[in-house]
Design a protein around this motif. Structure first.
Motif, mmCIF file in Angstrom:
data_model
loop_
_atom_site.group_PDB
_atom_site.id
_atom_site.type_symbol
_atom_site.label_atom_id
_atom_site.label_comp_id
_atom_site.label_asym_id
_atom_site.label_seq_id
_atom_site.Cartn_x
_atom_site.Cartn_y
_atom_site.Cartn_z
ATOM 1 N N ASN A 33 4.171 -28.550 2.003
ATOM 2 C CA ASN A 33 3.894 -27.945 0.706
ATOM 3 C C ASN A 33 3.240 -28.955 -0.244
ATOM 4 O OD1 ASN A 33 3.968 -25.749 -1.098
ATOM 5 N ND2 ASN A 33 5.794 -26.590 -2.080
ATOM 6 N N LYS B 128 -0.493 -28.584 -1.708
ATOM 7 C CA LYS B 128 -0.733 -28.583 -3.156
ATOM 8 C C LYS B 128 -1.796 -29.609 -3.511
ATOM 9 C CE LYS B 128 1.443 -29.069 -7.681
ATOM 10 N NZ LYS B 128 0.156 -29.351 -8.246
ATOM 11 N N ASN C 125 -5.086 -28.204 -2.459
ATOM 12 C CA ASN C 125 -5.465 -27.134 -3.379
ATOM 13 C C ASN C 125 -6.005 -27.708 -4.693
ATOM 14 O OD1 ASN C 125 -5.669 -24.357 -4.053
ATOM 15 N ND2 ASN C 125 -3.819 -24.546 -5.301
ATOM 16 N N ASP C 126 -5.349 -28.738 -5.207
ATOM 17 C CA ASP C 126 -5.816 -29.388 -6.434
ATOM 18 C C ASP C 126 -7.204 -30.002 -6.237
ATOM 19 O OD1 ASP C 126 -3.438 -28.678 -7.650
ATOM 20 O OD2 ASP C 126 -2.529 -30.675 -7.469
#
Length: 58
Positions: free
Chosen positions: A27, A31, A34-35
């Motif tokens: 996760n 993340k 994704n950022d």
């Protein structure tokens, strides 16, 4: 309950804890990715907007 059942239960709990930790790490990695992609998207949008403004002047 017999010792065998407790041992089996303990193995399953430990396994679930390990899976949970692996999922938490995944996760965090996702993340971060994704950022990065969101920042890349902003940069690309800015570049496209600049190109479109130049084309409007033509």
């Amino acid at each position: 309950m017999s010792d065998d059942l407790f041992n089996e239960l303990e193995k399953r709990v430990v396994s679930l804890i390990n899976v949970t930790e692996e999922l938490k790490l995944e996760n965090v990695r996702l993340k971060s990715e994704n950022d990065r992609l969101a920042a890349e998207k902003v940069g690309l949008k800015s570049r496209i907007d600049a190109i479109l403004k130049k084309l409007e002047g033509v």
